[in-house]
Design an enzyme around this catalytic site. Structure first.
Site, PDB file in Angstrom:
ATOM      1  N   CYS A  78      18.483 -85.036 -92.805  1.00 31.86           N
ATOM      2  CA  CYS A  78      17.080 -85.371 -93.104  1.00 31.86           C
ATOM      3  C   CYS A  78      16.366 -84.196 -93.801  1.00 31.86           C
ATOM      4  CB  CYS A  78      16.390 -85.810 -91.827  1.00 31.86           C
ATOM      5  SG  CYS A  78      14.958 -86.819 -92.127  1.00 31.86           S
ATOM      6  N   HIS A 170      19.312 -89.237 -88.514  1.00 28.97           N
ATOM      7  CA  HIS A 170      19.531 -88.303 -87.396  1.00 28.97           C
ATOM      8  C   HIS A 170      20.657 -88.773 -86.460  1.00 28.97           C
ATOM      9  CE1 HIS A 170      15.821 -85.768 -87.628  1.00 28.97           C
ATOM     10  NE2 HIS A 170      15.421 -86.782 -88.372  1.00 28.97           N
ATOM     11  N   GLU A 172      22.239 -87.053 -84.390  1.00 29.48           N
ATOM     12  CA  GLU A 172      22.164 -86.311 -83.126  1.00 29.48           C
ATOM     13  C   GLU A 172      21.280 -87.021 -82.102  1.00 29.48           C
ATOM     14  OE1 GLU A 172      20.504 -85.678 -85.770  1.00 29.48           O
ATOM     15  OE2 GLU A 172      18.518 -84.897 -85.285  1.00 29.48           O
TER      16      GLU A 172
HETATM   17  N1  LIG Z   1      13.098 -86.390 -89.843  1.00 27.62           N
HETATM   18  C1  LIG Z   1      12.914 -85.528 -90.814  1.00 27.62           C
HETATM   19  O1  LIG Z   1      13.612 -84.518 -90.946  1.00 27.62           O
HETATM   20  C2  LIG Z   1      11.758 -85.812 -91.713  1.00 27.62           C
HETATM   21  C3  LIG Z   1      11.762 -85.016 -92.968  1.00 27.62           C
HETATM   22  C4  LIG Z   1      10.338 -84.825 -93.448  1.00 27.62           C
HETATM   23  N2  LIG Z   1       9.746 -86.079 -93.783  1.00 27.62           N
HETATM   24  C5  LIG Z   1      10.324 -83.867 -94.639  1.00 27.62           C
HETATM   25  O2  LIG Z   1      10.018 -84.262 -95.706  1.00 27.62           O
HETATM   26  O3  LIG Z   1      10.622 -82.723 -94.475  1.00 27.62           O
END
Ligand SMILES: NC(=O)CC[C@H](N)C(=O)O
EC number: 4.3.3.6
Length: 190
Positions: A78, A170, A172
């Site tokens: 992410c 995610h 995890e």
């Molecule tokens: N769950 C996440 O890691 C979200 C990422 C977040 N929206 C970003 O742009 O950094």
């Protein structure tokens, strides 16, 4: 074998727990010299702008880049995926910029701030993978050397370029440890 988890901000504890569950020693990384002791690195989800700023402040940005060039395996979840991307749409935020992908932040739209989805990952066999997406990015474009491993809503959400693995979601936060197992095998073979 020891794998590091960047522990500046975000969901690093959950990654450590997952790695330990896979029988690997997890080390929280906050200082550049701590990178010398690990064979692979996970960059967790969280807030990519915050993690990027802290990486510079704590002297980790250049050292991580050099280690990945020297073939250390790295896995970004992410926000971690955003930080690894060469291009982030409409953003000039600090980043590692080492994977040949274009990402879009918060890309699944407002109604989809957070959702679960099942996907098929050919590498993992027929059993589908359930994933948790939280204000997730997706990969809009991937370069020639990037292997697309899975899509959700027709958007790329798992990809690999040699020793770099990224997921928009995610793993995890679920019980399914196949992504972590896959990354551990990348670290072993690096
Ligand atoms: N769950 C996440 O890691 C979200 C990422 C977040 N929206 C970003 O742009 O950094």
């Amino acid at each position: 074998m020891k794998i590091g988890v960047l522990a500046l901000q975000g969901a690093f504890r959950e990654h450590c727990r997952m790695l330990e569950g896979c029988g690997v020693t997890a080390a929280e990384i906050r200082k550049p010299e701590e990178l010398d002791e690990v064979k692979g690195l996970i960059i967790p989800g969280g807030e990519s702008t915050t993690i990027g700023k802290l990486m510079i402040e704590w002297g980790l940005m250049d050292k991580i880049k050099v280690r990945v060039e020297q073939k250390m395996a790295v896995y970004g979840t992410c926000a971690g995926m955003i930080l690894l991307a060469k291009e982030i749409k409409d953003s000039s935020q600090p980043r590692l910029g080492i994977m040949d992908i274009v990402v879009r932040r918060n890309a699944f739209g407002r109604q989809r701030e957070s959702f679960e989805a099942d996907m098929t990952v050919p590498e993992f066999g027929p059993e589908s993978l359930k994933a948790v997406f939280i204000r997730a990015p997706y990969i809009e474009e991937a370069g020639q050397d990037v292997k697309v491993m899975a899509k959700v809503h027709n958007k790329i959400v798992i990809a690999r370029q040699n020793n770099i693995l990224v997921t928009a979601f995610h793993p995890e936060l679920t019980k399914d440890d196949r992504i972590h197992q896959y990354f551990i095998s990348m670290v072993k073979n690096a």
